[in-house]
Write a protein that holds these residues in place. Structure first.
Motif, short mmCIF file in Angstrom:
data_model
loop_
_atom_site.label_atom_id
_atom_site.label_comp_id
_atom_site.label_asym_id
_atom_site.label_seq_id
_atom_site.Cartn_x
_atom_site.Cartn_y
_atom_site.Cartn_z
N VAL A 22 0.83 -1.21 0.00
CA VAL A 22 0.00 0.00 0.00
C VAL A 22 0.86 1.25 0.00
N VAL A 23 1.86 1.30 0.87
CA VAL A 23 2.72 2.49 0.97
C VAL A 23 3.43 2.76 -0.35
N GLU A 24 4.01 1.72 -0.93
CA GLU A 24 4.74 1.90 -2.18
C GLU A 24 3.82 2.35 -3.31
N ARG A 92 -3.10 13.31 -0.22
CA ARG A 92 -2.65 11.92 -0.19
C ARG A 92 -3.82 10.94 -0.03
N TYR A 93 -4.94 11.41 0.46
CA TYR A 93 -6.05 10.50 0.77
C TYR A 93 -6.75 9.93 -0.47
N PRO A 94 -7.07 10.73 -1.51
CA PRO A 94 -7.69 10.14 -2.70
C PRO A 94 -6.87 9.01 -3.33
N PRO A 95 -5.55 9.21 -3.55
CA PRO A 95 -4.77 8.10 -4.11
C PRO A 95 -4.68 6.90 -3.15
N THR A 96 -4.72 7.18 -1.85
CA THR A 96 -4.71 6.08 -0.88
C THR A 96 -5.98 5.26 -1.01
N ARG A 97 -7.11 5.92 -1.20
CA ARG A 97 -8.38 5.21 -1.40
C ARG A 97 -8.33 4.39 -2.69
N VAL A 99 -5.67 3.08 -4.08
CA VAL A 99 -4.81 1.92 -3.85
C VAL A 99 -5.57 0.85 -3.07
N PHE A 100 -6.32 1.24 -2.05
CA PHE A 100 -7.09 0.27 -1.28
C PHE A 100 -8.21 -0.34 -2.12
N ARG A 124 -15.60 -0.45 5.08
CA ARG A 124 -14.94 -0.43 6.40
C ARG A 124 -13.59 0.28 6.32
N ILE A 125 -12.84 0.02 5.26
CA ILE A 125 -11.55 0.68 5.09
C ILE A 125 -11.73 2.18 4.92
#
Length: 270
Positions: A22-24, A92-97, A99-100, A124-125
Motif C-alpha cells: 500500500v505504501v509503495e 494523499r487520501y484520494p490516491p490512498t483510497r 490503492v485500497f 470499512r476501510i
C-alpha cells in the motif's frame, strides 16, 4: 471456512507485506519521495491497520487502531512545524483510497468474495480513512492555533522590551500595531517588570506604532493609572497627531500626562 474468514486471516497473516504494498503504491501514484524514517513509520502504521482490519471484519467492530490516530496527529504536527498547508496531507487520501480499492478488488477475486462482502470490506476501510482524515485536520487546526499563540507571545515579548537608560528611568519602545491583546499583555506582564526595576519614570515611546484604536488607548490609560498608583510617572513620546486624536477619544488623559516629541527630549527634561 467462509471467503470473508479466509480474507480476514490473510490480512492478519500478511499485514506487513500488505502494508508495504500500500505504501509503495501510494507513493508511486503521487510521485512522492519521503524520508526513511517517515517510510518506516507509514509501514508500521499500515501494518497495524491491516491487522486491525483482519481482527474486526467478521466481528463488525467499529473504530480505528490507536496507531492510526497517532500517525494522523504526527502528520499534522509535521506539516505545522514545516509551516506547510493542510492540503499537503489531504491530497494523499484520494490516491490512498484508490490503492485500497485496487487491493480490495484483487483480494476479492483471489478469495472469491461476494459483491456484498467486497463492498463491506471497502466501506470499512473507507470509514477508517475518513476518521484518520478528520483527526489530521482537527490536530492541524489545534496545533496551528497553538503555534500562532506561541509566536504571538514571543513577538509581544520581543516588541515590548523594557530598556533601562538611567538610574530609576527606563524606556519601553513600542513597535508595530497595538491591539487590545497586546495592551492586555503590557498590563499583565510589563507593569510587574517595571515595578521590579524600582523605576521612578517609564518612558513609553510610540514613534514605532503604526495604528492604535480607541479601546487600546483606554488600555494605555489604565496602564498609566496603575503605574501612578505604584509611584511611577508614565511619560509618552513619539505620539503623532493621528495617534493623539485616537488617544483622546479613547480616554487617554493627555493633559495630565507628560508627553514629548522624542525620548531624547524626555530624558533632557527629567
Amino acid at each position: 471456512m467462509s471467503s470473508l474468514s479466509n480474507l480476514t486471516n490473510h490480512f492478519k497473516e500478511n499485514a506487513s507485506l500488505l502494508a508495504e504494498q500500500v505504501v509503495e503504491n501510494v507513493l508511486n501514484k503521487i510521485q512522492l519521495t519521503i524520508s526513511t524514517e517517515e517510510h518506516a513509520t507509514a509501514i508500521s502504521m499500515y501494518t497495524t491497520f491491516m491487522s486491525f482490519i483482519g481482527d474486526t471484519l467478521e466481528s463488525g467492530e467499529k473504530g480505528v487502531p490507536t496507531a492510526l490516530i497517532e500517525w494522523s496527529k504526527q502528520n499534522a504536527e509535521a506539516i505545522v512545524v514545516a509551516e506547510g498547508k493542510i492540503s499537503d496531507i489531504i491530497v494523499r487520501y484520494p490516491p490512498t483510497r484508490e490503492v485500497f480499492a485496487e487491493l480490495v478488488e484483487e483480494l476479492s477475486s483471489q478469495f472469491e468474495l461476494s459483491l456484498r462482502d467486497s463492498l463491506y470490506v471497502f466501506t470499512r476501510i473507507n470509514e477508517m480513512l475518513d476518521i484518520s482524515l478528520d483527526k489530521t485536520v482537527i490536530a492541524y487546526e489545534r496545533l496551528t492555533e497553538k503555534y500562532k499563540k506561541e509566536m504571538q507571545k514571543e513577538m509581544e515579548e520581543l516588541s515590548s522590551p523594557i530598556v533601562p537608560v538611567r538610574e530609576a528611568i527606563a524606556v519601553l519602545p513600542l513597535m508595530g500595531k497595538i491591539d487590545s491583546n497586546r495592551a492586555d499583555y503590557l498590563l499583565e506582564k510589563v507593569v510587574p517588570k517595571v515595578q521590579q526595576l524600582n523605576l521612578d519614570y517609564l518612558i513609553v515611546d510610540f514613534s514605532g506604532i503604526s495604528t492604535m484604536d480607541e479601546l487600546t488607548a483606554h488600555h494605555i490609560h489604565q496602564i498609566g493609572s496603575v503605574l501612578r498608583l505604584l509611584g511611577i510617572d508614565l511619560i509618552t513620546t513619539g505620539i503623532n497627531p493621528k495617534l493623539a486624536l485616537t488617544s483622546v477619544k479613547g480616554g487617554l488623559d493627555m493633559e495630565n500626562m507628560k508627553a514629548y516629541s522624542s525620548v531624547k527630549q524626555a530624558l533632557e527634561t527629567i
